[in-house]
Write a protein that holds these residues in place. Structure first.
Motif, PDB file in Angstrom:
ATOM      1  N   LEU A   1       0.832  -1.202   0.000  1.00 43.85           N
ATOM      2  CA  LEU A   1       0.000   0.000   0.000  1.00 43.85           C
ATOM      3  C   LEU A   1       0.868   1.254   0.000  1.00 43.85           C
ATOM      4  O   LEU A   1       0.553   2.243  -0.684  1.00 43.85           O
ATOM      5  CB  LEU A   1      -0.929  -0.003   1.215  1.00 43.85           C
ATOM      6  CG  LEU A   1      -1.989   1.100   1.250  1.00 43.85           C
ATOM      7  CD1 LEU A   1      -2.889   1.035   0.019  1.00 43.85           C
ATOM      8  CD2 LEU A   1      -2.822   1.006   2.526  1.00 43.85           C
TER       9      LEU A   1
ATOM     10  N   PHE B   1       2.157   1.688  -3.475  1.00 42.57           N
ATOM     11  CA  PHE B   1       1.106   2.245  -4.332  1.00 42.57           C
ATOM     12  C   PHE B   1       0.974   3.750  -4.118  1.00 42.57           C
ATOM     13  O   PHE B   1       0.874   4.528  -5.076  1.00 42.57           O
ATOM     14  CB  PHE B   1      -0.221   1.550  -4.051  1.00 42.57           C
ATOM     15  CG  PHE B   1      -1.415   2.229  -4.659  1.00 42.57           C
ATOM     16  CD1 PHE B   1      -1.629   2.193  -6.033  1.00 42.57           C
ATOM     17  CD2 PHE B   1      -2.318   2.928  -3.863  1.00 42.57           C
ATOM     18  CE1 PHE B   1      -2.715   2.822  -6.603  1.00 42.57           C
ATOM     19  CE2 PHE B   1      -3.412   3.569  -4.421  1.00 42.57           C
ATOM     20  CZ  PHE B   1      -3.614   3.514  -5.799  1.00 42.57           C
TER      21      PHE B   1
ATOM     22  N   SER C   1       1.819   6.536  -6.907  1.00 45.81           N
ATOM     23  CA  SER C   1       0.752   7.485  -7.255  1.00 45.81           C
ATOM     24  C   SER C   1       1.260   8.917  -7.145  1.00 45.81           C
ATOM     25  O   SER C   1       1.000   9.750  -8.028  1.00 45.81           O
ATOM     26  CB  SER C   1      -0.461   7.284  -6.341  1.00 45.81           C
ATOM     27  OG  SER C   1      -1.013   6.006  -6.500  1.00 45.81           O
TER      28      SER C   1
ATOM     29  N   LEU D   1      -1.723  -2.018  -6.354  1.00 41.51           N
ATOM     30  CA  LEU D   1      -2.979  -2.044  -5.615  1.00 41.51           C
ATOM     31  C   LEU D   1      -3.611  -3.435  -5.661  1.00 41.51           C
ATOM     32  O   LEU D   1      -4.154  -3.912  -4.654  1.00 41.51           O
ATOM     33  CB  LEU D   1      -3.941  -0.997  -6.190  1.00 41.51           C
ATOM     34  CG  LEU D   1      -5.251  -0.771  -5.425  1.00 41.51           C
ATOM     35  CD1 LEU D   1      -4.984  -0.393  -3.968  1.00 41.51           C
ATOM     36  CD2 LEU D   1      -6.082   0.306  -6.108  1.00 41.51           C
TER      37      LEU D   1
ATOM     38  N   TYR E   1      -1.785  -5.634  -3.238  1.00 42.92           N
ATOM     39  CA  TYR E   1      -2.234  -5.318  -1.879  1.00 42.92           C
ATOM     40  C   TYR E   1      -3.548  -6.028  -1.567  1.00 42.92           C
ATOM     41  O   TYR E   1      -3.710  -6.641  -0.500  1.00 42.92           O
ATOM     42  CB  TYR E   1      -2.389  -3.809  -1.742  1.00 42.92           C
ATOM     43  CG  TYR E   1      -3.182  -3.367  -0.541  1.00 42.92           C
ATOM     44  CD1 TYR E   1      -2.658  -3.449   0.751  1.00 42.92           C
ATOM     45  CD2 TYR E   1      -4.475  -2.862  -0.688  1.00 42.92           C
ATOM     46  CE1 TYR E   1      -3.395  -3.049   1.857  1.00 42.92           C
ATOM     47  CE2 TYR E   1      -5.214  -2.461   0.412  1.00 42.92           C
ATOM     48  CZ  TYR E   1      -4.673  -2.546   1.671  1.00 42.92           C
ATOM     49  OH  TYR E   1      -5.395  -2.150   2.763  1.00 42.92           O
TER      50      TYR E   1
ATOM     51  N   LEU F   1      -9.050  -4.644 -10.966  1.00 40.94           N
ATOM     52  CA  LEU F   1      -7.890  -3.755 -10.893  1.00 40.94           C
ATOM     53  C   LEU F   1      -6.880  -4.066 -11.991  1.00 40.94           C
ATOM     54  O   LEU F   1      -6.293  -3.148 -12.594  1.00 40.94           O
ATOM     55  CB  LEU F   1      -7.240  -3.871  -9.516  1.00 40.94           C
ATOM     56  CG  LEU F   1      -8.085  -3.366  -8.344  1.00 40.94           C
ATOM     57  CD1 LEU F   1      -7.432  -3.727  -7.014  1.00 40.94           C
ATOM     58  CD2 LEU F   1      -8.297  -1.860  -8.436  1.00 40.94           C
TER      59      LEU F   1
ATOM     60  N   GLN G   1     -10.192   4.021  -7.667  1.00 40.60           N
ATOM     61  CA  GLN G   1      -9.797   2.620  -7.544  1.00 40.60           C
ATOM     62  C   GLN G   1      -9.436   2.267  -6.106  1.00 40.60           C
ATOM     63  O   GLN G   1      -9.767   1.167  -5.615  1.00 40.60           O
ATOM     64  CB  GLN G   1      -8.612   2.326  -8.475  1.00 40.60           C
ATOM     65  CG  GLN G   1      -8.931   2.391  -9.966  1.00 40.60           C
ATOM     66  CD  GLN G   1      -9.631   1.132 -10.461  1.00 40.60           C
ATOM     67  OE1 GLN G   1     -10.499   0.578  -9.800  1.00 40.60           O
ATOM     68  NE2 GLN G   1      -9.249   0.676 -11.642  1.00 40.60           N
ATOM     69  N   TYR G   2      -8.776   3.167  -5.413  1.00 39.49           N
ATOM     70  CA  TYR G   2      -8.428   2.897  -4.014  1.00 39.49           C
ATOM     71  C   TYR G   2      -9.686   2.787  -3.154  1.00 39.49           C
ATOM     72  O   TYR G   2      -9.807   1.870  -2.327  1.00 39.49           O
ATOM     73  CB  TYR G   2      -7.516   3.994  -3.464  1.00 39.49           C
ATOM     74  CG  TYR G   2      -7.327   3.884  -1.965  1.00 39.49           C
ATOM     75  CD1 TYR G   2      -6.572   2.853  -1.415  1.00 39.49           C
ATOM     76  CD2 TYR G   2      -7.946   4.788  -1.102  1.00 39.49           C
ATOM     77  CE1 TYR G   2      -6.420   2.729  -0.040  1.00 39.49           C
ATOM     78  CE2 TYR G   2      -7.796   4.671   0.271  1.00 39.49           C
ATOM     79  CZ  TYR G   2      -7.040   3.641   0.794  1.00 39.49           C
ATOM     80  OH  TYR G   2      -6.901   3.515   2.151  1.00 39.49           O
TER      81      TYR G   2
ATOM     82  N   ALA H   1     -11.492  -0.433  -3.828  1.00 37.46           N
ATOM     83  CA  ALA H   1     -10.796  -1.550  -3.195  1.00 37.46           C
ATOM     84  C   ALA H   1     -11.013  -1.553  -1.687  1.00 37.46           C
ATOM     85  O   ALA H   1     -11.310  -2.588  -1.077  1.00 37.46           O
ATOM     86  CB  ALA H   1      -9.305  -1.484  -3.517  1.00 37.46           C
ATOM     87  N   ARG H   2     -10.887  -0.398  -1.075  1.00 39.45           N
ATOM     88  CA  ARG H   2     -11.073  -0.305   0.376  1.00 39.45           C
ATOM     89  C   ARG H   2     -12.502  -0.672   0.766  1.00 39.45           C
ATOM     90  O   ARG H   2     -12.729  -1.373   1.755  1.00 39.45           O
ATOM     91  CB  ARG H   2     -10.747   1.114   0.832  1.00 39.45           C
ATOM     92  CG  ARG H   2     -10.905   1.333   2.330  1.00 39.45           C
ATOM     93  CD  ARG H   2     -10.535   2.741   2.715  1.00 39.45           C
ATOM     94  NE  ARG H   2     -10.868   3.021   4.106  1.00 39.45           N
ATOM     95  CZ  ARG H   2     -10.733   4.209   4.680  1.00 39.45           C
ATOM     96  NH1 ARG H   2     -10.283   5.237   3.970  1.00 39.45           N
ATOM     97  NH2 ARG H   2     -11.045   4.384   5.937  1.00 39.45           N
TER      98      ARG H   2
END
Length: 241
Positions: free
Chosen positions: A25, A28, A32, A58, A61, A75, A211-212, A215-216
Motif C-alpha cells: 500500500l 502504491f 501514485s 494495488l 495489496y 484492478l 480505484q483505491y 478496493a477499500r
C-alpha cells in the motif's frame, strides 16, 4: 550470533502478511505521488514509467489482504486500460476502453454479491440516470462519429458500475462516483471541450482515488460466503472457541 530481540511487552507482533500489505500500500501511494507530480511537471517519461506500476501494486495489496478475486481482476483490467491509453492511437483508445469495460463487469458481479440496494437506491439510480442521459446528449455532437457508439455504450456500463458501488457502502460509493467523474473528464477531452489546466493530472487524481476507494470498500464489506471463505471460516472458529 546476534540474539533475537525480545518482543515488546503488550505489543503484538505484526504478521508477515500484514507487513507485506502495508509495504504494498505504501508503494502504491508512492507510485501514485510520483505519477501525479510528473503530470503536474509535464514529465512524460516519468509518467510513462510510473503509470503501469499503479494498479498491479494495488491489486497485489488486495490479494495479500485476501480480497475477492473479482476485485483483483477488476484492478488488473484497469491496468490493461492504463497501459493501452499510453499509446496515442484510436485503436489503442478503444482497446483500453474495452479493458476498463471488462473491469466494470467484474465490479458489477462483485457488487451483486453485496445484497440488495438500500432504500434510497431508487433516488440514486434516478440521479445517475439523469447524469448519464445529460452527459451523453451534451457530448454526442462533439464526439468523432466513430466514437459515439462506443462512448455511449461504455458510459452506460460505467454508470451502472458507479450506481452499483453504493451497495458496498459510502466508501465504495464515492469510489464509483469518482470513477465516473474521471472517465467523463476523458470524454470531454475526446470531444475537444475546454479543459482544466493539466487535464491529465485531474483525470489520474480522480481515477486513483476511485480505484483505491473501491478496493477499500470491497475489502471492508462482508460479501457472501463464496467471496470470503477465509473470513467466514475464521469467524466460525472464533465463535466456537
Amino acid at each position: 550470533m546476534t540474539p533475537t530481540p525480545a518482543p515488546v511487552p503488550g505489543q503484538a507482533p505484526v504478521p508477515a502478511r500484514e507487513r507485506a500489505a502495508r509495504l504494498l500500500l505504501a508503494a502504491f501511494a508512492l507510485a501514485s505521488a510520483v505519477d501525479l507530480i510528473a503530470l503536474l511537471a509535464g514529465t512524460d517519461a516519468v509518467h510513462t514509467a510510473a503509470k503501469p506500476l499503479l494498479m498491479p501494486l494495488l491489486a497485489a495489496y488486495v490479494a495479500v489482504r485476501g480480497g475477492p478475486r473479482l476485485l483483483t481482476a477488476a484492478l488488473l483490467l484497469g491496468w490493461g486500460g492504463d497501459v493501452l491509453l499510453l499509446f496515442d492511437a484510436d485503436i489503442a483508445f478503444l482497446a483500453g476502453m474495452g479493458s476498463f469495460a471488462a473491469g466494470h463487469v467484474c465490479y458489477l458481479v462483485l457488487f451483486k454479491r453485496a445484497g440488495t440496494p438500500r432504500a434510497r437506491g431508487a433516488l440514486l439510480a434516478a440521479a445517475y440516470g439523469i447524469a448519464l442521459v445529460t452527459t451523453v446528449a451534451l457530448l454526442w455532437p462533439d464526439l468523432p462519429a466513430d466514437m459515439r457508439g462506443p462512448v455511449a455504450g461504455y458510459s452506460l456500463l460505467l454508470t451502472a458500475m458507479a450506481y452499483g458501488s453504493s451497495r458496498l457502502g459510502a466508501t465504495a460509493g464515492w469510489g464509483g462516483a469518482l470513477f465516473l467523474l474521471s472517465d467523463t473528464l476523458i470524454a470531454t477531452g475526446v470531444a475537444d471541450w475546454p479543459q482544466l489546466p493539466r487535464p491529465d493530472f485531474w483525470v489520474m487524481l480522480t481515477y486513483l482515488a476511485a480505484q483505491y476507494l473501491l478496493a477499500r470498500g470491497a475489502l471492508g464489506h462482508p460479501l457472501d460466503a463464496r467471496a470470503t471463505p477465509v473470513a467466514a471460516y475464521r469467524e466460525k472458529r472464533t465463535t466456537t472457541t
